[in-house]
Design a protein around this motif. Structure first.
Motif, mmCIF file in Angstrom:
data_model
loop_
_atom_site.group_PDB
_atom_site.id
_atom_site.type_symbol
_atom_site.label_atom_id
_atom_site.label_comp_id
_atom_site.label_asym_id
_atom_site.label_seq_id
_atom_site.Cartn_x
_atom_site.Cartn_y
_atom_site.Cartn_z
ATOM 1 N N LEU B 193 0.686 -1.253 -0.003
ATOM 2 C CA LEU B 193 -0.038 -0.157 0.104
ATOM 3 C C LEU B 193 0.753 1.356 -0.054
ATOM 4 O O LEU B 193 1.737 1.467 0.891
ATOM 5 N N SER B 194 0.665 2.108 -0.911
ATOM 6 C CA SER B 194 1.237 3.370 -1.057
ATOM 7 C C SER B 194 0.989 4.284 0.028
ATOM 8 O O SER B 194 -0.475 3.968 0.429
ATOM 9 N N PRO B 195 1.393 5.316 0.362
ATOM 10 C CA PRO B 195 0.822 6.320 1.338
ATOM 11 C C PRO B 195 -0.640 6.870 0.827
ATOM 12 O O PRO B 195 -1.321 6.988 1.762
ATOM 13 N N GLY B 196 -0.753 7.023 -0.475
ATOM 14 C CA GLY B 196 -1.907 7.525 -0.964
ATOM 15 C C GLY B 196 -3.070 6.268 -0.974
ATOM 16 O O GLY B 196 -4.284 6.574 -1.028
ATOM 17 N N GLU B 197 -2.646 5.059 -0.861
ATOM 18 C CA GLU B 197 -3.656 3.984 -0.547
ATOM 19 C C GLU B 197 -3.992 3.652 0.875
ATOM 20 O O GLU B 197 -4.810 3.186 1.304
ATOM 21 N N TYR B 226 2.190 16.941 -2.260
ATOM 22 C CA TYR B 226 1.111 17.198 -1.107
ATOM 23 C C TYR B 226 -0.035 16.400 -1.198
ATOM 24 O O TYR B 226 -0.503 15.830 -0.396
ATOM 25 N N PHE B 227 -0.458 16.663 -2.659
ATOM 26 C CA PHE B 227 -1.966 16.025 -2.850
ATOM 27 C C PHE B 227 -2.203 15.482 -4.027
ATOM 28 O O PHE B 227 -3.063 14.626 -4.011
ATOM 29 N N ALA B 228 -1.239 15.222 -4.952
ATOM 30 C CA ALA B 228 -1.741 14.805 -6.466
ATOM 31 C C ALA B 228 -1.732 13.059 -6.250
ATOM 32 O O ALA B 228 -2.506 12.492 -6.959
ATOM 33 N N ASP B 229 -1.091 12.603 -5.335
ATOM 34 C CA ASP B 229 -1.246 11.026 -4.975
ATOM 35 C C ASP B 229 -2.144 10.751 -4.081
ATOM 36 O O ASP B 229 -2.075 9.611 -3.832
ATOM 37 N N TYR B 230 -2.994 11.681 -3.809
ATOM 38 C CA TYR B 230 -3.910 11.013 -2.868
ATOM 39 C C TYR B 230 -5.391 11.656 -3.164
ATOM 40 O O TYR B 230 -5.720 12.458 -3.862
ATOM 41 N N ASP B 231 -6.615 10.814 -2.693
ATOM 42 C CA ASP B 231 -7.820 11.037 -2.724
ATOM 43 C C ASP B 231 -7.746 12.532 -1.913
ATOM 44 O O ASP B 231 -7.661 12.399 -0.588
ATOM 45 N N THR B 232 -8.156 13.530 -2.669
ATOM 46 C CA THR B 232 -8.227 14.882 -1.587
ATOM 47 C C THR B 232 -9.771 15.452 -1.956
ATOM 48 O O THR B 232 -10.140 15.492 -3.018
#
Lengths: 331, 331
Positions: B193-197, B226-232
């Motif tokens: 799991l990546s941080p964004g997962e 900061y945000f591109a790799d996350y559900d924001t």
């Protein structure tokens, strides 16, 4: 690789087997021999190259073993074996008769010092990891209360107590934390909770043919110390069902501290929780003993002698990694 | 009671105030002085009898302070102040620039040794308590994987990043663990799991009058690192709402290790979890630093010098209680 740490196991029941398996996950260790009171020929060891030795021969292994992991019981084995073996070897044990820990510590301290060895006592998860957490949580949040919940898991002592009831053929007892009590603690209520308000007990019981179920249930539920102060459920099942569905040794539990920080005028709740969910209690306990054997070896190599507990062990000594590697990868 | 441990605080922001409050819960300690770059007259201290001193005067306190708790930031304060103060005092700090820890350790080690003092670096909860747990869990269950989840809590770095977007007047960002990922880990799946997962991000944003909401939302959601790799998620609210409902500093998180034990033919899953639910992040971090100040004092009294981390500290040194009392009451 450096020379591996040479391990011996004294006592070959479930816990001893758990330690044997754990050593297989630690490439810096090797299991040299298993010592038992039973006939060595009767013991089948899954690990190739390991000797099975009668406990009476243990002194001959003085220079062949770096750390002896004591896997006997706390009631009768460890009080006798511990002080004897601590004169000859560095030792790690899981002594868990709470009221007798100070006395056992003194005995082991004397023996280890005479042998210039280290003895690490009361290692496991409770006492052990839970103790470390109770200590750290209390030191960090002095303004608070600590709660220990056990389960869901099998308690050997309570299962034995049920088996002693006349008419009971076999039984397994589960200790189960009460969810509502857990949530009150986590919510920062700081409630006053007896063991019976934190746990309920569920007994799966196989009876002798023709035994009186109602009488057995009454006897269990009113048994002082074991069940009288708890909500206890009794379920009668067949021997086959017991063997099939209740032969595992799961356990676990949690330590929770809920406390406050901040100035009088502006306090904040803080909650810390450490929990275990174990599918095999003896294998996990064996894994804890094995990691602490590495620490015992290092403490003694550093010139230290005498008895120690988990409170005295810097966490870094448990790891296969060097201090610099730990700082780089795990800090 | 013995002489109390005399504490100094260097840097008086949220963390310094958290340490000041924590000292009030530890009767074996007293706060002597707070050191700051600001005008000492401008600092109002809630604790009676504590001096407010300009940092340039710190050397005069050499013999008046047993442990200096460094409460400056890791980006610019600690790399400069740390090595200077570590020559004069035993120190504890919360240095958390992960990549630079080895370098900072070496610097602090040199300074502390020259001053015959102890410096405890990277103390807090992450790095700090989470690190101790990562280490212990990995040492006990070598056959497994460790996962760190942060939140739900306010991330200052991410809040600052949102505030830098043109048209944004104020903002608070919450890091939130993804429940589904948590449950997969707890279930023993050992997922990759990546941080964004593992985390999603929720921004509460106050805009300048007339600013373009759609454009701001797009800029936030596509911000690299900061945000591109996350559900924001972005929610626009009023300044009043932000002040009223989002001015606290809650945080927390959990370290989970899921591993196996047992012989090849009969493996069992084991899960260990350590979690924090904090209503005030700086007060909790301050409480951790304060407990470790006691350990720093004792290590140095024992003749030890140089830099240390939480990995080097026996848990017992954190407690006000004696070793015998700890064995009797907490083991």
């Amino acid at each position: 690789m450096e020379q591996r740490i040479k391990i011996g196991i004294a006592g070959y029941g479930n816990l001893g087997k758990g330690v044997e398996a754990a050593i297989g996950y630690n490439p810096d260790m090797e299991l040299v021999a298993v010592f038992s009171r039973r006939d060595p020929e009767s013991i089948a060891l899954p690990t190739p190259g390991v000797e099975s030795v009668h406990i009476s021969e243990v002194e001959k292994y003085r220079d062949k073993i770096d750390v002896m992991i004591l896997c006997g019981g706390s009631a009768t084995d460890l009080p006798v074996q511990g002080p004897l073996l601590a004169r000859i070897f560095n030792t790690v044990d899981s002594f868990d008769t709470h009221a007798k820990i100070p006395e056992y510590f003194t005995e082991m301290d004397g023996s280890s010092k005479r042998g210039s060895k280290i003895s690490l006592i009361s290692v496991g998860w409770d006492p052990g990891l839970f103790s470390v957490n109770r200590l750290m949580m209390e030191a960090i949040l002095p303004g608070g209360s600590t709660y220990t919940f056990w389960g869901k898991g099998v308690s050997q002592g309570h299962s034995d107590a049920v088996r002693r009831v006349p008419g009971v053929k076999d039984a397994v007892q589960y200790t189960i934390p009460i969810e509502k009590a857990l949530n009150r603690v986590r919510g920062g209520e700081n409630p006053d909770l007896s063991p019976g308000e934190r746990h309920l007990r569920h007994c799966y019981v196989v009876i002798e043919e023709g035994a009186d179920k109602e009488e057995i249930e009454r006897k269990i539920k009113t048994m002082p110390n074991y069940f009288a102060d708890y909500d206890t459920e009794v379920t009668f099942i067949s021997q086959e069902d017991l063997r099939f569905n209740h032969s595992g040794m799961p356990h676990g539990g949690r330590v929770i501290r809920s406390g406050v920080t901040g100035q009088d005028t502006d306090r904040h709740n803080q909650t810390v929780e450490f929990s275990l969910d174990l599918k095999s209690n003896p294998e996990f306990t064996g894994s804890v003993l094995t990691a602490y054997a590495r620490a015992a070896y290092r403490l003694n190599k550093d010139g230290q002698t005498g008895a120690r507990t988990v409170f005295d062990v810097p966490p870094g000594l448990l790891s296969m990694k060097s201090a610099a590697e730990l700082r780089k990868t795990l800090l």
